[in-house]
Design a protein around this motif. Structure first.
Motif, PDB file in Angstrom:
ATOM      1  N   ARG A 201       0.818  -1.218   0.000  1.00 55.28           N
ATOM      2  CA  ARG A 201       0.000   0.000   0.000  1.00 55.28           C
ATOM      3  C   ARG A 201       0.844   1.256   0.000  1.00 55.28           C
ATOM      4  N   LYS A 202       2.080   1.127   0.454  1.00 53.64           N
ATOM      5  CA  LYS A 202       2.933   2.307   0.586  1.00 53.64           C
ATOM      6  C   LYS A 202       4.384   1.849   0.613  1.00 53.64           C
ATOM      7  N   PHE A 203       5.261   2.596  -0.088  1.00 49.12           N
ATOM      8  CA  PHE A 203       6.688   2.267  -0.076  1.00 49.12           C
ATOM      9  C   PHE A 203       7.464   3.518  -0.464  1.00 49.12           C
ATOM     10  N   ARG A 204       7.820   4.307   0.528  1.00 44.98           N
ATOM     11  CA  ARG A 204       8.509   5.565   0.279  1.00 44.98           C
ATOM     12  C   ARG A 204       9.905   5.327  -0.304  1.00 44.98           C
ATOM     13  N   GLY A 205      10.278   6.189  -1.257  1.00 44.00           N
ATOM     14  CA  GLY A 205      11.643   6.165  -1.771  1.00 44.00           C
ATOM     15  C   GLY A 205      11.895   5.206  -2.902  1.00 44.00           C
ATOM     16  N   SER A 206      10.849   4.540  -3.392  1.00 47.15           N
ATOM     17  CA  SER A 206      11.054   3.564  -4.463  1.00 47.15           C
ATOM     18  C   SER A 206       9.742   3.303  -5.189  1.00 47.15           C
ATOM     19  N   SER A 207       9.861   2.895  -6.435  1.00 41.65           N
ATOM     20  CA  SER A 207       8.695   2.407  -7.159  1.00 41.65           C
ATOM     21  C   SER A 207       8.395   0.991  -6.676  1.00 41.65           C
ATOM     22  N   PHE A 208       7.167   0.523  -6.908  1.00 45.91           N
ATOM     23  CA  PHE A 208       6.787  -0.814  -6.455  1.00 45.91           C
ATOM     24  C   PHE A 208       5.568  -1.294  -7.231  1.00 45.91           C
ATOM     25  N   ASP A 209       5.299  -2.569  -7.134  1.00 44.45           N
ATOM     26  CA  ASP A 209       4.145  -3.181  -7.777  1.00 44.45           C
ATOM     27  C   ASP A 209       2.902  -2.862  -6.952  1.00 44.45           C
ATOM     28  N   GLU A 210       1.959  -2.141  -7.537  1.00 41.18           N
ATOM     29  CA  GLU A 210       0.770  -1.711  -6.803  1.00 41.18           C
ATOM     30  C   GLU A 210      -0.376  -2.720  -6.878  1.00 41.18           C
ATOM     31  N   GLU A 211      -0.198  -3.777  -7.650  1.00 36.69           N
ATOM     32  CA  GLU A 211      -1.247  -4.783  -7.792  1.00 36.69           C
ATOM     33  C   GLU A 211      -1.237  -5.743  -6.594  1.00 36.69           C
ATOM     34  N   ALA A 212      -2.426  -6.266  -6.257  1.00 35.50           N
ATOM     35  CA  ALA A 212      -2.521  -7.330  -5.257  1.00 35.50           C
ATOM     36  C   ALA A 212      -2.135  -8.642  -5.921  1.00 35.50           C
ATOM     37  N   ARG A 213      -1.226  -9.359  -5.312  1.00 31.70           N
ATOM     38  CA  ARG A 213      -0.740 -10.619  -5.868  1.00 31.70           C
ATOM     39  C   ARG A 213      -1.073 -11.783  -4.932  1.00 31.70           C
ATOM     40  N   PRO A 214      -1.330 -12.954  -5.477  1.00 34.02           N
ATOM     41  CA  PRO A 214      -1.640 -14.106  -4.618  1.00 34.02           C
ATOM     42  C   PRO A 214      -0.411 -14.619  -3.883  1.00 34.02           C
ATOM     43  N   TYR A 215      -0.645 -15.174  -2.727  1.00 29.81           N
ATOM     44  CA  TYR A 215       0.424 -15.834  -1.983  1.00 29.81           C
ATOM     45  C   TYR A 215      -0.144 -17.065  -1.286  1.00 29.81           C
ATOM     46  N   LYS A 216       0.742 -17.963  -0.925  1.00 29.45           N
ATOM     47  CA  LYS A 216       0.359 -19.170  -0.193  1.00 29.45           C
ATOM     48  C   LYS A 216       1.273 -19.359   0.999  1.00 29.45           C
ATOM     49  N   ILE A 217       0.749 -20.029   2.017  1.00 29.24           N
ATOM     50  CA  ILE A 217       1.574 -20.450   3.149  1.00 29.24           C
ATOM     51  C   ILE A 217       1.847 -21.933   2.961  1.00 29.24           C
ATOM     52  N   THR A 218       3.083 -22.269   2.683  1.00 29.94           N
ATOM     53  CA  THR A 218       3.485 -23.636   2.378  1.00 29.94           C
ATOM     54  C   THR A 218       4.299 -24.213   3.532  1.00 29.94           C
ATOM     55  N   ASP A 219       4.809 -25.437   3.336  1.00 31.72           N
ATOM     56  CA  ASP A 219       5.637 -26.037   4.376  1.00 31.72           C
ATOM     57  C   ASP A 219       7.008 -25.385   4.467  1.00 31.72           C
ATOM     58  N   LYS A 220       7.296 -24.435   3.564  1.00 31.45           N
ATOM     59  CA  LYS A 220       8.537 -23.678   3.629  1.00 31.45           C
ATOM     60  C   LYS A 220       8.286 -22.202   3.928  1.00 31.45           C
ATOM     61  N   GLY A 221       7.076 -21.905   4.361  1.00 32.00           N
ATOM     62  CA  GLY A 221       6.732 -20.535   4.693  1.00 32.00           C
ATOM     63  C   GLY A 221       5.886 -19.878   3.616  1.00 32.00           C
ATOM     64  N   ILE A 222       6.046 -18.576   3.459  1.00 28.48           N
ATOM     65  CA  ILE A 222       5.237 -17.807   2.509  1.00 28.48           C
ATOM     66  C   ILE A 222       5.863 -17.811   1.123  1.00 28.48           C
ATOM     67  N   VAL A 223       5.023 -18.060   0.127  1.00 26.77           N
ATOM     68  CA  VAL A 223       5.434 -17.980  -1.271  1.00 26.77           C
ATOM     69  C   VAL A 223       4.522 -16.973  -1.966  1.00 26.77           C
ATOM     70  N   VAL A 224       5.120 -15.948  -2.571  1.00 24.29           N
ATOM     71  CA  VAL A 224       4.366 -14.905  -3.284  1.00 24.29           C
ATOM     72  C   VAL A 224       4.526 -15.119  -4.776  1.00 24.29           C
ATOM     73  N   TYR A 225       3.433 -14.924  -5.515  1.00 24.68           N
ATOM     74  CA  TYR A 225       3.437 -15.108  -6.972  1.00 24.68           C
ATOM     75  C   TYR A 225       3.309 -13.741  -7.645  1.00 24.68           C
ATOM     76  N   PRO A 226       4.433 -13.068  -7.903  1.00 23.50           N
ATOM     77  CA  PRO A 226       4.418 -11.661  -8.350  1.00 23.50           C
ATOM     78  C   PRO A 226       3.938 -11.460  -9.785  1.00 23.50           C
ATOM     79  N   ARG A 227       3.818 -12.524 -10.553  1.00 25.57           N
ATOM     80  CA  ARG A 227       3.377 -12.380 -11.951  1.00 25.57           C
ATOM     81  C   ARG A 227       1.926 -12.794 -12.135  1.00 25.57           C
ATOM     82  N   GLU A 228       1.279 -13.244 -11.064  1.00 21.04           N
ATOM     83  CA  GLU A 228      -0.103 -13.658 -11.150  1.00 21.04           C
ATOM     84  C   GLU A 228      -1.015 -12.592 -10.584  1.00 21.04           C
ATOM     85  N   SER A 229      -2.248 -12.576 -11.057  1.00 26.28           N
ATOM     86  CA  SER A 229      -3.239 -11.600 -10.596  1.00 26.28           C
ATOM     87  C   SER A 229      -4.221 -12.252  -9.632  1.00 26.28           C
TER      88      SER A 229
END
Length: 231
Positions: A201-229
């Protein structure tokens, strides 16, 4: 611009390389969204790099935290990771208890003093306070809380550490204005199944991806899918 990894590759891509060091960030989410898990990714990344890291628990006792994080492959018994139990029911076997001889978890000012004393004795590059919600309950007046939180951030800024606070979604409007970045973890139901989405929602000092991206909680922790909608 120099950036540091969050420990979650997909989130780093959304942040165009990671977090800007030496600043404070807020991770928001409801119960079970993965706030603590994301914060622990951040700390364990520092540990792998040989950095000194500090985790302050204000809600979940350390023994339970260790057990939960072990399920993701995070072994928290590491000399570079300092775990402080500041929960109301904690055993208080920590440097903070030695300094104050009292339960400082009930006061923002006490916590600020305690952290300042700890940072004078050890150089931490990464700090997590989980969750800030517990401290907000100690100061009912909004203006007083704002001033206290600003003073807290000023103390932390003196030590050049990168800080992550966690908080419930509906209780962090003041913090959002004062920190350098806000990462939201949201969970909604779709066809009876949980659908998880991460949004910056906010990231001062840098550009960032403003889209909501899916993520999962797996047996290795959190995995974010930055290319998926999310849609």
């Amino acid at each position: 611009m120099k950036k540091i990894s969050t420990g979650v590759e997909g989130l780093d891509k959304m942040l165009n390389g990671g977090l800007i060091p030496g600043r404070a960030y807020l991770v928001e989410g409801g119960p079970g969204a993965g706030k603590t898990t994301l914060a622990m990714h951040f700390l364990m990344e520092g540990v792998r790099n040989g950095e000194k890291c500090l985790y302050i628990a204000l809600e979940e006792p350390i023994p339970s935290l260790k057990e939960d994080m072990r399920a993701f492959g995070f072994e928290l018994d590491n000399p570079n990771l300092r775990l402080i139990d500041a929960t109301p029911v904690g055993e208080k076997r920590s440097v903070f208890a030695d300094i104050l001889y009292e339960d400082f978890a009930v006061s923002f000012e006490k916590l600020t003093r305690s952290i300042s004393e700890e940072l004078k004795t050890e150089s931490y590059s990464r700090i997590v306070i989980d969750p800030i919600t517990m401290l907000k309950l100690t100061i009912k007046d909004e203006l007083k809380y704002r001033r206290a939180f600003m003073a807290f951030l000023k103390v932390l800024a003196n030590y050049d550490a990168t800080v992550i606070f966690t908080s419930e979604l509906s209780e962090c409007d003041i913090e959002e204005y004062l920190v350098s970045g806000v990462i939201q973890l949201r969970v909604v139901e779709q066809n009876g199944k949980p659908l998880r989405g991460i949004k910056i929602r906010k990231f001062r000092g840098s550009s960032f991806d403003e889209e909501a991206r899916p993520y999962k909680i797996t047996d290795k922790g959190i995995v974010v899918y930055p290319r998926e909608s999310m849609l």
